[in-house]
Design a protein around this motif. Structure first.
Motif, short mmCIF file in Angstrom:
data_model
loop_
_atom_site.label_atom_id
_atom_site.label_comp_id
_atom_site.label_asym_id
_atom_site.label_seq_id
_atom_site.Cartn_x
_atom_site.Cartn_y
_atom_site.Cartn_z
N GLY A 147 0.63 -1.11 -0.12
CA GLY A 147 -0.08 -0.03 0.06
C GLY A 147 0.92 1.21 -0.10
O GLY A 147 2.06 1.25 -0.09
N ALA A 148 0.04 2.48 0.27
CA ALA A 148 0.95 3.56 0.15
C ALA A 148 0.64 4.57 1.65
O ALA A 148 1.05 5.70 1.53
N TRP A 149 0.02 3.88 2.37
CA TRP A 149 -0.37 4.83 3.75
C TRP A 149 0.08 3.84 5.03
O TRP A 149 0.02 2.56 5.25
N ASP A 150 0.61 4.58 5.95
CA ASP A 150 0.98 3.98 6.97
C ASP A 150 0.04 3.29 8.19
O ASP A 150 0.54 2.46 9.01
N PHE A 151 -1.30 3.80 8.31
CA PHE A 151 -2.01 3.49 9.14
C PHE A 151 -2.49 2.02 8.82
O PHE A 151 -3.29 1.39 9.62
N ASN A 152 -2.33 1.55 7.55
CA ASN A 152 -2.63 0.10 7.18
C ASN A 152 -1.54 -1.02 7.87
O ASN A 152 -1.68 -2.10 7.96
N LEU A 153 -0.41 -0.39 8.14
CA LEU A 153 0.71 -1.30 8.48
C LEU A 153 0.76 -1.71 10.02
O LEU A 153 0.08 -1.17 10.64
N GLY A 154 0.99 -3.10 10.28
CA GLY A 154 0.60 -3.63 11.54
C GLY A 154 -0.54 -4.46 11.50
O GLY A 154 -0.99 -5.23 12.33
N TYR A 155 -1.37 -4.47 10.33
CA TYR A 155 -2.82 -5.22 10.35
C TYR A 155 -2.79 -6.37 9.13
O TYR A 155 -4.03 -6.60 8.52
N GLY A 156 -1.70 -6.70 8.33
CA GLY A 156 -1.97 -7.42 7.34
C GLY A 156 -1.00 -6.97 6.13
O GLY A 156 -0.72 -7.73 5.34
#
Length: 910
Positions: A256-265
């Motif tokens: 992806g391209a946004w950090d708030f998705n990191l850590g959830y898969g």
């Protein structure tokens, strides 16, 4: 007692004075509003808010911060925004804000539309606005901020480097405002990956369906996930809910391209961080609070991004951390072991050794002085307390040292990151950037743009070393460093590169503490494509100008031409076919018809020249037009239509004009004769096509000649009005082709090989309707009665009224004529009251200074709902001719017309 009282008063005075800090003495506090688009607890919004508050920390003593949320993830429509406008206006009616910081598109749009009404004209700093453009703030002032420009291409490139066997990229993206802008950016990038991977988009808004689609993805696929929140007003999903669910069912990696998705898969990518967006916007706001003018703070169009990854997902898909780019941030790694400094350990050991020696010494004394047992016990107890205290102090010292080590490591990491900021900015910019010192040495550069090759190492070398790249004797033009070092003023210019590219050069001075120019920063952009688009806009404006001209002359010209052609048509009926006069009249009629065709070509460019569409067969139109145009010439046309060629919904007359013009051009390109080949095929355009057309079904027609071809320099101009290379050409043929196809929502293109061949391509939207029988067999036509009834003709031109009256009289009608709509209404009422109503009313659409056909028809329908109205017009700016039934008319007869055309129109009313 007196001394104690004085001391107490002094302490109270000191404490009272200390309450008045420098910030407190600075005057009233300034008010700052942080207006968030979304809700509290939404990670992206919370990260932005933390970044803003962190940047405003230096002004915390003189600033009061308000935080508000629009909650547009839950509901978003025009009614809600109107209610928000009233609520916020009432809520903050007694508060004056010195600055507003807005996060994301909805808050930005709200402030752009309602800031002045709700808060007054105060500065606004925005962030998180996806792919901001200067046009978004047209006419608005006191706005600046950070555009949320995700580095999607870098993330895709990074994913493909880590997974070189990838064949397909599956895009998951919602349909909100931000989602639509991101989708447009991805579609724009697809051509850059052509031949490498196939792009597929998920269009469902149901999370359950998306999970089913993800489960079917084959190996060799990568999921590129931006964000998905569901449909506003129906179902909203939190950011971690959707990415976690999709990751649990996916057997392929997610990027992806946004950090708030990191850590959830998500594995990772070149990520945009909400905290960075907020901190950069907060720093802009701090400058404004300290008195800097908003106009001096430009909008930042490229936001910061970082290479970030999740260690758990790297391990899941077998990706080694050594394969990641340098300076990558990896979360969820096992914490490394930090060793305590050696000197601390040795110090602790020596301390313990000393304490042990002391204990032994005391024990020796105790052995010698048994009689002092009570004193020895007391001393031993004291020593135990000392040892315990020293041990506790050593433990605290050790913990403090460990914390100092961790703090130093964090500081070193932040320093390392800050040292790479300039490099990252240069690398992310697609244009040429370089920094030059006073000796004309290049301090830093990305060497991008229209340059054919780049030196191995250009740092700290003089600009004179690279003058060969420009073929000039000056130092590395387009460099304006010398001028800026001399004047200290920015320079903005355009230059043409030896390769033919047009460059936009923006050079800025960087001043030192003494006010002198320390270095120059140059930004060089290739604007060749921008200039081409400006030329296309100018071409379109030329067509519009021609349309205005055509509309101005068409009405009067066609009225006069009606008199000429109509009288010729009538005169042919009064003379024998074998007479010389009949032959001359036929020639005059042909000349008038050619004049009518020229007028119709002019009307093609008019805003009112809307196509009169009906379902038709392009195969029949092509064959009829080609056979007519090439009759008697040494050029032959071969047509290859498929049996299942789709129907189209077109204006047959205008489409015949297109085919005629292209066949005529092809024939003129082969003066010694030859063959024109015409192919037609059914095509379906998907989301990955490159034509300026919507997705859907089209028929593609190609017309190829083997003539002299078109020089490359003339290709961009062939559709311009009045452009021609032939001595007797009008320059309207291809221009009318372009205008007609555009009005039919189609596309016309051309390819040419000078000296060999030229091919024109037409794309025309296919129709879902079926072809109907277009002609009525002779046996089924209704016969004309001897007394066909009364006809009323309205026209402002006397010659048109005379010709129309004589034509209708010849066809067996009783005719009354008048000059405006008021007379029509009066005569129509009298005819109904007398019992001899009119069978039809033929009305000119445009009556200068009087009531025209449109208004008259509306009033006639009020008198008689069954009235038969016929539009008679040479031109109209209204779409009445193309859609006459919408306005109550039953038929159309366009000027100039002949007797048989008038007869055919009236017969259709029977």
């Amino acid at each position: 007692m007196k001394t104690a009282g004085k001391t107490l008063l002094l302490v109270i005075a000191v404490l009272t004075f200390c309450q008045y800090t420098p910030e407190a003495l600075a005057g009233p506090k300034k008010n700052v509003l942080i207006l968030n688009s979304y809700h509290q607890g939404f990670k992206w919004t919370d990260d932005i808010t933390r970044g803003i508050i962190s940047a405003l920390e230096p002004a915390s003593g003189t600033t009061r911060i308000y935080i508000d949320y629009l909650d547009t993830k839950w509901v978003k429509d025009e009614k809600y925004f109107q209610q928000l406008r009233q609520i916020l206006k009432h809520k903050y009616s007694g508060t004056h804000f010195d600055l507003i910081v807005a996060s994301d598109n909805d808050a930005f749009d709200f402030l752009r539309d309602y800031r002045d009404e709700v808060f007054g004209r105060i500065p606004v700093v925005f962030c998180g606005v996806n792919y901001f453009q200067a046009a978004d703030l047209a006419g608005k002032h006191l706005f600046t901020g950070i555009s949320e420009t995700a580095d999607i291409k870098e993330s895709l490139d990074l994913a493909l480097r880590l997974h070189p066997l990838t064949k397909s990229i599956f895009i998951i993206n919602d349909s909100g405002i931000s989602g639509r802008k991101v989708r447009e950016e991805i579609v724009r990038l697809i051509p850059l990956f052509r031949g490498r991977v196939q792009f597929n988009f998920e269009y469902s808004t149901d999370l359950g369906q998306i999970v089913k689609d993800v489960e079917t993805l084959a190996p060799g696929t990568i999921i590129f996930y931006t964000f998905f929140y569901g449909d506003v007003g129906e179902k909203f999903y939190e950011y971690n809910e959707t990415i976690s669910t999709i990751s649990q069912h996916a057997r392929v990696p997610i990027y992806g391209a946004w950090d708030f998705n990191l850590g959830y898969g998500m594995v990772g990518g070149k990520l945009t961080r909400g905290y960075d967006q907020g901190r950069d916007a907060g720093q802009m706001g701090l400058r404004i609070l300290r008195g800097e003018n908003v106009g001096n703070i430009p909008v930042v169009y490229r936001s910061r991004t970082r290479n970030m990854f999740d260690f758990r997902q790297l391990k899941r898909f077998g990706i080694r951390t050594s394969a990641l780019p340098g300076n990558s941030i990896v979360i969820n790694q096992p914490d490394p072991f930090h060793r305590v400094r050696t000197d601390v350990v040795w110090g602790a050991l020596f301390g313990l050794a000393g304490l042990s020696t002391l204990v032994i010494f005391l024990l020796g004394i105790n052995h010698k002085r048994r009689q002092s047992e009570e004193s020895l016990q007391k001393a031993s107890s004291e020593m135990e307390m000392i040892i315990e205290e020293r041990t506790r102090n050593l433990s605290e010292l050790n913990e403090k040292l460990c914390e100092d080590i961790r703090a130093r490591q964090r500081t070193e990491e932040e320093l390392r990151k800050s040292q790479t900021i300039l490099s990252k900015i240069f690398e992310a910019n697609p244009d040429l950037l370089w920094v030059i010192d006073g000796e004309l040495r290049i301090l830093h550069s990305n060497w991008r743009g229209v340059y054919e090759k780049a030196p191995d190492d250009i740092t700290n070398k003089s600009l004179y070393c690279y003058k060969e790249y420009y073929g000039l004797d000056q130092p590395c033009v387009p460099c304006h460093a010398l001028e800026i070092f001399r004047t200290g003023k920015p320079v903005f210019r355009e230059k043409v590169h030896p390769t033919g590219a047009i460059l936009e050069i923006r050079s800025y001075p960087v001043f030192d503490e003494a006010g002198g120019v320390a270095m120059v920063v140059e930004h060089i952009r290739d604007i060749t494509e921008k200039k081409r688009m400006e030329e296309d806009i100018l071409k379109s404006q030329n067509l519009e100008s021609l349309g205005v001209l055509a509309g101005g002359i068409a009405h009067d010209f066609n009225n006069l031409l009606t008199g000429i052609l109509g009288n010729i048509s009538l005169a042919k009926m009064y003379v024998g076919p074998a007479t010389k006069a009949h032959a001359r009249l036929e020639e005059a009629e042909k000349a008038s018809e050619r004049t009518r065709d020229l007028t119709r070509q002019l009307l093609t460019f008019s805003k009112g020249g809307a196509p009169v569409k009906k379902v038709a067969s392009m195969a029949r139109i092509i064959m009829d037009s080609a056979s007519l145009v090439l009759r008697g010439s040494n050029v032959r046309c071969e047509f290859f239509p498929p049996e299942d060629l789709w129907a189209v919904e077109v204006d047959e007359g205008q489409m015949s004009q297109v085919i005629n013009n292209l066949i005529i051009n092809a024939g003129q390109a082969m003066p010694d004769g030859g063959i024109i080949t015409v192919h037609a095929e059914n095509v379906t355009l998907g989301s990955d096509h490159f034509l300026p057309l919507r997705e859907g079904r089209y028929i593609c027609i190609s017309i190829r000649d083997h003539g002299m071809g078109i020089p490359e320099k003339n290709l961009p101009k062939i559709f311009n009005p009045y452009f021609t290379t032939r001595e007797k050409g009008s320059g309207l043929g291809l221009a009318s082709v372009y205008s007609i196809i555009k009005k039919h929502d189609g596309y016309v293109g051309v390819e040419s090989k000078p000296g060999l061949e030229t091919t024109f391509y037409l794309y025309i939207p296919a129709s879902d309707k079926c072809l109907e029988m277009e002609t009525v067999p002779e046996a089924q036509r209704k016969p004309f009665p001897e007394d066909k009834g009364r006809i009323l003709v309205m026209d402002d031109e006397e010659v048109v009224r005379q010709v129309a009256a004589e034509m209708l009289d010849h066809l067996g009608y009783q005719v009354d004529v008048c000059g405006n709509g008021g007379e029509v209404l009066s005569l129509y009422r009298e005819a109904r009251e007398s019992g001899k109503p009119y069978a039809a009313v033929i009305m000119d659409l445009t009556i200068p200074g009087g009531m025209g056909g449109k208004e008259t028809m509306k009033k006639l329908l009020e008198i008689d709902p069954d009235v038969k109205g016929v539009v008679s017009s040479g031109y109209s700016f209204d779409p009445i001719v193309a859609h006459h039934r919408k306005y109550g008319f039953s038929g159309v007869v366009t000027k100039p017309y002949k007797v048989d055309e008038m007869c055919e129109t009236l017969q259709a009313l029977v």
